[in-house]
Write a protein that holds these residues in place. Sequence first.
Motif, mmCIF file in Angstrom:
data_model
loop_
_atom_site.group_PDB
_atom_site.id
_atom_site.type_symbol
_atom_site.label_atom_id
_atom_site.label_comp_id
_atom_site.label_asym_id
_atom_site.label_seq_id
_atom_site.Cartn_x
_atom_site.Cartn_y
_atom_site.Cartn_z
ATOM 1 N N VAL A 12 -0.714 8.255 -18.433
ATOM 2 C CA VAL A 12 -0.447 9.220 -17.367
ATOM 3 C C VAL A 12 -1.746 9.620 -16.676
ATOM 4 C CG1 VAL A 12 0.353 11.567 -16.879
ATOM 5 C CG2 VAL A 12 1.690 10.073 -18.379
ATOM 6 N N ALA A 13 -2.814 9.826 -17.443
ATOM 7 C CA ALA A 13 -4.096 10.203 -16.853
ATOM 8 C C ALA A 13 -4.606 9.108 -15.913
ATOM 9 C CB ALA A 13 -5.123 10.474 -17.956
ATOM 10 N N VAL A 14 -4.510 7.852 -16.365
ATOM 11 C CA VAL A 14 -4.953 6.742 -15.522
ATOM 12 C C VAL A 14 -4.045 6.603 -14.303
ATOM 13 C CG1 VAL A 14 -5.296 4.249 -15.440
ATOM 14 C CG2 VAL A 14 -6.038 5.535 -17.437
ATOM 15 N N GLY A 15 -2.752 6.784 -14.506
ATOM 16 C CA GLY A 15 -1.813 6.686 -13.391
ATOM 17 C C GLY A 15 -2.095 7.720 -12.318
ATOM 18 N N ILE A 16 -2.368 8.956 -12.735
ATOM 19 C CA ILE A 16 -2.690 10.012 -11.770
ATOM 20 C C ILE A 16 -3.975 9.663 -11.019
ATOM 21 C CG2 ILE A 16 -3.414 12.420 -11.556
ATOM 22 C CD1 ILE A 16 -1.510 13.045 -13.877
ATOM 23 N N THR A 17 -4.938 9.105 -11.731
ATOM 24 C CA THR A 17 -6.186 8.680 -11.077
ATOM 25 C C THR A 17 -5.916 7.610 -10.030
ATOM 26 O OG1 THR A 17 -7.444 9.162 -13.086
ATOM 27 C CG2 THR A 17 -8.472 7.712 -11.463
ATOM 28 N N ALA A 18 -5.046 6.654 -10.375
ATOM 29 C CA ALA A 18 -4.723 5.581 -9.425
ATOM 30 C C ALA A 18 -4.011 6.118 -8.198
ATOM 31 C CB ALA A 18 -3.876 4.522 -10.122
ATOM 32 N N ILE A 19 -3.056 7.043 -8.411
ATOM 33 C CA ILE A 19 -2.344 7.637 -7.286
ATOM 34 C C ILE A 19 -3.318 8.385 -6.378
ATOM 35 C CG2 ILE A 19 -0.617 9.367 -6.638
ATOM 36 C CD1 ILE A 19 0.849 8.648 -9.251
ATOM 37 N N THR A 20 -4.230 9.129 -6.986
ATOM 38 C CA THR A 20 -5.229 9.859 -6.215
ATOM 39 C C THR A 20 -6.077 8.905 -5.391
ATOM 40 O OG1 THR A 20 -5.322 11.560 -7.930
ATOM 41 C CG2 THR A 20 -7.156 11.474 -6.368
ATOM 42 N N TYR A 21 -6.450 7.771 -5.988
ATOM 43 C CA TYR A 21 -7.258 6.778 -5.274
ATOM 44 C C TYR A 21 -6.538 6.301 -4.018
ATOM 45 C CZ TYR A 21 -9.297 2.269 -4.095
ATOM 46 O OH TYR A 21 -9.863 1.213 -3.409
ATOM 47 N N PHE A 22 -5.251 6.017 -4.136
ATOM 48 C CA PHE A 22 -4.509 5.507 -2.984
ATOM 49 C C PHE A 22 -4.437 6.514 -1.849
ATOM 50 C CE2 PHE A 22 -3.048 1.950 -5.516
ATOM 51 C CZ PHE A 22 -2.832 0.977 -4.559
ATOM 52 N N TYR A 23 -4.389 7.794 -2.176
ATOM 53 C CA TYR A 23 -4.219 8.810 -1.151
ATOM 54 C C TYR A 23 -5.526 9.284 -0.527
ATOM 55 C CZ TYR A 23 0.772 9.255 -1.904
ATOM 56 O OH TYR A 23 2.126 8.997 -1.968
ATOM 57 N N ILE A 24 -6.659 9.035 -1.213
ATOM 58 C CA ILE A 24 -7.934 9.509 -0.663
ATOM 59 C C ILE A 24 -8.814 8.378 -0.158
ATOM 60 C CG2 ILE A 24 -7.908 11.468 -2.225
ATOM 61 C CD1 ILE A 24 -10.099 10.135 -3.864
ATOM 62 N N LYS A 25 -8.409 7.111 -0.382
ATOM 63 C CA LYS A 25 -9.285 6.010 0.028
ATOM 64 C C LYS A 25 -9.357 5.911 1.548
ATOM 65 C CE LYS A 25 -5.762 2.390 0.001
ATOM 66 N NZ LYS A 25 -5.446 1.026 -0.428
ATOM 67 N N ASP B 202 0.821 -1.208 0.000
ATOM 68 C CA ASP B 202 0.000 0.000 0.000
ATOM 69 C C ASP B 202 0.856 1.259 0.000
ATOM 70 O OD1 ASP B 202 -2.330 -1.441 -0.010
ATOM 71 O OD2 ASP B 202 -2.643 -1.333 2.157
ATOM 72 N N ALA B 203 1.982 1.193 0.715
ATOM 73 C CA ALA B 203 2.843 2.371 0.853
ATOM 74 C C ALA B 203 3.645 2.657 -0.406
ATOM 75 C CB ALA B 203 3.775 2.195 2.051
ATOM 76 N N VAL C 180 3.106 1.405 -3.652
ATOM 77 C CA VAL C 180 2.447 1.395 -4.958
ATOM 78 C C VAL C 180 2.267 2.794 -5.541
ATOM 79 C CG1 VAL C 180 0.204 1.018 -6.069
ATOM 80 C CG2 VAL C 180 1.355 -0.859 -4.945
ATOM 81 N N PRO C 181 1.829 3.805 -4.770
ATOM 82 C CA PRO C 181 1.732 5.139 -5.379
ATOM 83 C C PRO C 181 3.060 5.613 -5.953
ATOM 84 C CG PRO C 181 0.562 5.096 -3.297
ATOM 85 C CD PRO C 181 1.309 3.804 -3.385
ATOM 86 N N ALA C 182 4.162 5.322 -5.244
ATOM 87 C CA ALA C 182 5.477 5.718 -5.754
ATOM 88 C C ALA C 182 5.826 4.937 -7.016
ATOM 89 C CB ALA C 182 6.549 5.501 -4.689
ATOM 90 N N LEU C 183 5.469 3.642 -7.047
ATOM 91 C CA LEU C 183 5.745 2.832 -8.228
ATOM 92 C C LEU C 183 4.933 3.319 -9.429
ATOM 93 C CD1 LEU C 183 5.875 -0.765 -6.690
ATOM 94 C CD2 LEU C 183 7.796 0.670 -7.392
ATOM 95 N N ILE C 184 3.666 3.670 -9.195
ATOM 96 C CA ILE C 184 2.839 4.178 -10.284
ATOM 97 C C ILE C 184 3.406 5.501 -10.802
ATOM 98 C CG2 ILE C 184 0.557 5.056 -10.906
ATOM 99 C CD1 ILE C 184 -0.645 3.093 -8.930
ATOM 100 N N LEU C 185 3.816 6.372 -9.874
ATOM 101 C CA LEU C 185 4.412 7.645 -10.279
ATOM 102 C C LEU C 185 5.682 7.404 -11.083
ATOM 103 C CD1 LEU C 185 4.518 10.719 -10.201
ATOM 104 C CD2 LEU C 185 5.699 10.542 -7.993
ATOM 105 N N PHE C 186 6.507 6.447 -10.641
ATOM 106 C CA PHE C 186 7.736 6.103 -11.359
ATOM 107 C C PHE C 186 7.410 5.621 -12.768
ATOM 108 C CE2 PHE C 186 10.948 2.698 -12.276
ATOM 109 C CZ PHE C 186 12.026 3.547 -12.516
ATOM 110 N N ALA C 187 6.379 4.770 -12.884
ATOM 111 C CA ALA C 187 5.994 4.262 -14.197
ATOM 112 C C ALA C 187 5.507 5.395 -15.102
ATOM 113 C CB ALA C 187 4.891 3.199 -14.043
#
Length: 253
Positions: free
Chosen positions: A240-253, A101-102, A104-111
Amino acid sequence: MTAFEAVALILAGMAAGTLNTVVGSGSLITFPVLLAMGYPPVLANVTNNVGVLPGSLSGAWAYREHLHGQGKLLALLITCAGAGGVLGAVLLLNLPASVFDAVVPALILFACLLVVLGPLMKNRLAGRRGPTGASGDRLATIGPGAFMTAVYGGYFGAGQGIILLSLLSVGMSGTLHRSNAFKNVLGASANIFAAIVFLSATHIAWAAAGFIAVGAVIGGQIGGRLGKRLPPSAYRLIIVAVGITAITYFYIK
């Protein structure tokens, strides 16, 4: 699972299969879709790995003409990718879920950064090798690189194709199509060996994986036949759009 969810997974699988074949990072579409449907992150990641695997094989088959006479090199790199995929899967299953959980947002951002910066990196590094690629394949670079990328792929996966394509386009001689063909095979190899670990050790949401797989196989063929005609910038924008959405999901869930 509702009919709407099944259709959404098939469409996500088609997009991922197309992207994985042509560019990479298709899991940045299917993984967030699974999260949005309520699957826990680790289960979503494992299910996604199994679901997109048939699409990776479909994409590798679509590029098979660029692999003729490459048996020895393929065997070496598949071994590296397979070992890395196993290690990544073992890490995923043995590290606490809180770690996943910790990170994955960094990995998505890296990708996502790799998606954006990948062309620039490839152009700059390929320019140092020369336009003809006469120096040949750099096994000391692409072998360990394939292993480390597969560790990442077995653990998470999204962005694996971009990393591989960047690595191979610099370390291998020949055209980008040759590098892309190897990318598809090595990505599929990492996923296969990781999937073997997952099948023997953890739960998989088979219905979701099956619907993703149906779409991914179709997408793999679409990517192999038509993807090279589409502007890569459009793919990158979607990822990139989907990645940003995924990162947002992790931080607001």
